[in-house]
Scaffold this active site. Structure first.
Site, PDB file in Angstrom:
ATOM      1  N   GLN A  95      -2.872  -3.922  10.430  1.00  0.00           N
ATOM      2  CA  GLN A  95      -4.024  -4.433   9.837  1.00  0.00           C
ATOM      3  C   GLN A  95      -3.652  -5.921   9.466  1.00  0.00           C
ATOM      4  OE1 GLN A  95      -5.928  -1.161   7.000  1.00  0.00           O
ATOM      5  NE2 GLN A  95      -3.684  -0.803   7.293  1.00  0.00           N
ATOM      6  N   HIS A 113      -7.067  -5.978  13.173  1.00  0.00           N
ATOM      7  CA  HIS A 113      -8.023  -7.013  12.226  1.00  0.00           C
ATOM      8  C   HIS A 113      -7.727  -8.523  12.454  1.00  0.00           C
ATOM      9  CE1 HIS A 113      -7.896  -3.638   8.892  1.00  0.00           C
ATOM     10  NE2 HIS A 113      -8.709  -3.341   9.783  1.00  0.00           N
ATOM     11  N   GLY A 179       3.035   0.172   3.695  1.00  0.00           N
ATOM     12  CA  GLY A 179       2.534  -0.744   2.843  1.00  0.00           C
ATOM     13  C   GLY A 179       0.977  -0.924   2.974  1.00  0.00           C
ATOM     14  N   GLU A 207       3.599   2.452  -4.076  1.00  0.00           N
ATOM     15  CA  GLU A 207       2.997   3.574  -4.839  1.00  0.00           C
ATOM     16  C   GLU A 207       1.920   4.540  -4.039  1.00  0.00           C
ATOM     17  OE1 GLU A 207       0.378   0.797  -7.142  1.00  0.00           O
ATOM     18  OE2 GLU A 207      -0.114  -0.372  -5.368  1.00  0.00           O
TER      19      GLU A 207
HETATM   20  N1  APR Z   1       6.466  -2.366  -0.354  1.00  0.00           N
HETATM   21  C1  APR Z   1       5.764  -1.404   0.011  1.00  0.00           C
HETATM   22  N2  APR Z   1       4.333  -1.236  -0.323  1.00  0.00           N
HETATM   23  C2  APR Z   1       4.157  -2.257  -0.754  1.00  0.00           C
HETATM   24  C3  APR Z   1       4.703  -3.189  -1.339  1.00  0.00           C
HETATM   25  C4  APR Z   1       6.185  -3.337  -0.839  1.00  0.00           C
HETATM   26  N3  APR Z   1       6.926  -4.449  -1.253  1.00  0.00           N
HETATM   27  N4  APR Z   1       4.024  -4.038  -1.897  1.00  0.00           N
HETATM   28  C5  APR Z   1       2.798  -3.549  -2.086  1.00  0.00           C
HETATM   29  N5  APR Z   1       2.680  -2.444  -1.444  1.00  0.00           N
HETATM   30  C6  APR Z   1       1.439  -1.577  -1.221  1.00  0.00           C
HETATM   31  C7  APR Z   1       0.658  -1.547  -2.298  1.00  0.00           C
HETATM   32  O1  APR Z   1       1.258  -0.508  -3.202  1.00  0.00           O
HETATM   33  C8  APR Z   1      -0.562  -1.205  -1.780  1.00  0.00           C
HETATM   34  O2  APR Z   1      -0.761   0.312  -1.662  1.00  0.00           O
HETATM   35  O3  APR Z   1       0.825  -2.128  -0.021  1.00  0.00           O
HETATM   36  C9  APR Z   1      -0.561  -1.817  -0.265  1.00  0.00           C
HETATM   37  C10 APR Z   1      -1.398  -3.077  -0.007  1.00  0.00           C
HETATM   38  O4  APR Z   1      -2.552  -2.617  -0.140  1.00  0.00           O
HETATM   39  P1  APR Z   1      -3.855  -3.680   0.022  1.00  0.00           P
HETATM   40  O5  APR Z   1      -3.711  -4.918  -0.651  1.00  0.00           O
HETATM   41  O6  APR Z   1      -5.235  -3.145  -0.081  1.00  0.00           O
HETATM   42  O7  APR Z   1      -3.793  -4.106   1.529  1.00  0.00           O
HETATM   43  P2  APR Z   1      -4.220  -3.418   2.903  1.00  0.00           P
HETATM   44  O8  APR Z   1      -3.871  -1.788   2.641  1.00  0.00           O
HETATM   45  O9  APR Z   1      -3.224  -3.845   4.197  1.00  0.00           O
HETATM   46  O10 APR Z   1      -5.809  -3.646   3.313  1.00  0.00           O
HETATM   47  C11 APR Z   1      -6.407  -3.366   4.150  1.00  0.00           C
HETATM   48  O11 APR Z   1      -8.375  -4.586   3.757  1.00  0.00           O
HETATM   49  O12 APR Z   1      -8.805  -6.535   2.852  1.00  0.00           O
HETATM   50  C12 APR Z   1      -8.743  -5.687   3.934  1.00  0.00           C
HETATM   51  O13 APR Z   1      -8.625  -6.464   6.334  1.00  0.00           O
HETATM   52  C13 APR Z   1      -7.958  -6.557   5.105  1.00  0.00           C
HETATM   53  O14 APR Z   1      -6.312  -5.394   6.471  1.00  0.00           O
HETATM   54  C14 APR Z   1      -6.819  -5.568   5.087  1.00  0.00           C
HETATM   55  C15 APR Z   1      -7.215  -4.230   4.735  1.00  0.00           C
END
Ligand code: APR
Length: 238
Positions: A95, A113, A179, A207
């Protein structure tokens, strides 16, 4: 792992967090700094293109200064070694709009994306590799019209490569999510699809995500630790 041949790996912003790239929904994350409606929708782009172009110029410039971390490196190693085995297939569905998977050496990557280092011309609809700013409205390298936009999928737009991704999910023996918060569909629904089609499912995340209940196994911790451990395990036992 005995009967695992086809692996699909979904990654999100969390895999790039330890490379210094902001995630979206963490405290102080991108969606706390900017309103989604303003910077990540076609309507926002129509309303204020300068604001949107500056936002992606800022992110593109930042990504060019970042490096892959051990999680990206481990997945590139798995891609290389797993895909070299007969009748073994692996696809990384990300993503993320950064290119850290590719810079780590991964070959089988789909950016559902879009990509920051790509420009989409709204006149000729062609894509061009792009590292420069767009807010000064440069001409399209292919048709010459000043009609470039970030090659990123905004909310309300159709993600890329969906046919190929669902094709891989249908054949998956193992689905792994790394992640991602599981907040955004269609990516957030992949675990359920894969599970209902009989695949083993594993979550590696800092988490529990919104879809944790669908995973057969969840391991919590930083990707830079969990992913290399898991990859060593896969290559050792299979
Ligand atoms: N290691 C593992 N996981 C991690 C770490 C890490 N160091 N740091 C953060 N995380 C986890 C968080 O706990 C969370 O569950 O990564 C996740 C990030 O979540 P989001 O910020 O919501 O990102 P993502 O899931 O990629 O978002 C999905 O939403 O905004 C749109 O298009 C955008 O592609 C994106 C989509």
């Amino acid at each position: 792992m005995d009967n695992v041949r086809n692996i699909v790996i979904l990654t999100g912003a969390g895999i790039s967090a330890e490379s210094g790239i902001d995630t979206f929904r963490s405290d102080g994350g991108l969606w706390e700094q900017h309103r989604i409606e303003d910077v990540a929708t076609p309507e926002g782009f129509a309303r204020d293109p300068d604001l949107v172009l500056r936002f992606y110029d800022m992110r593109r410039e930042a990504v060019l200064t970042k490096q892959p971390n051990p999680a990206h490196d481990a997945l590139a190693k798995l891609d290389r070694e797993w895909s070299a085995r007969p009748n073994h297939n692996l696809l990384i569905v990300t993503q993320n709009v950064d290119d850290l998977h590719e810079r780590a050496g991964a070959a089988h990557v789909h950016h559902m994306h879009g990509e920051l280092r790509s420009a989409l011309c709204t006149a000729c609809m062609k894509r061009s590799p792009w590292d420069a700013p767009m807010s000064d409205r440069p001409a399209c390298p292919q048709c010459g019209v000043n009609a470039l936009r970030p090659d990123v999928v905004w909310f309300g737009e159709m993600p890329y490569h969906m046919d190929r991704i669902y094709g891989f999910l249908r054949r998956a023996d193992l689905f792994v999510s790394i992640g991602t918060s599981g907040a955004v569909y269609p990516a957030a629904g992949f675990v359920r699809d894969a599970r209902e089609l009989g695949a083993q499912t594993l979550e590696l995340n800092l988490e529990r995500s919104e879809g944790s209940a669908w995973f057969g196994e969840s391991r919590l911790g930083p990707a830079s630790k969990l992913v290399p451990q898991w990859v060593d395990e896969v290559l050792r036992v299979s």
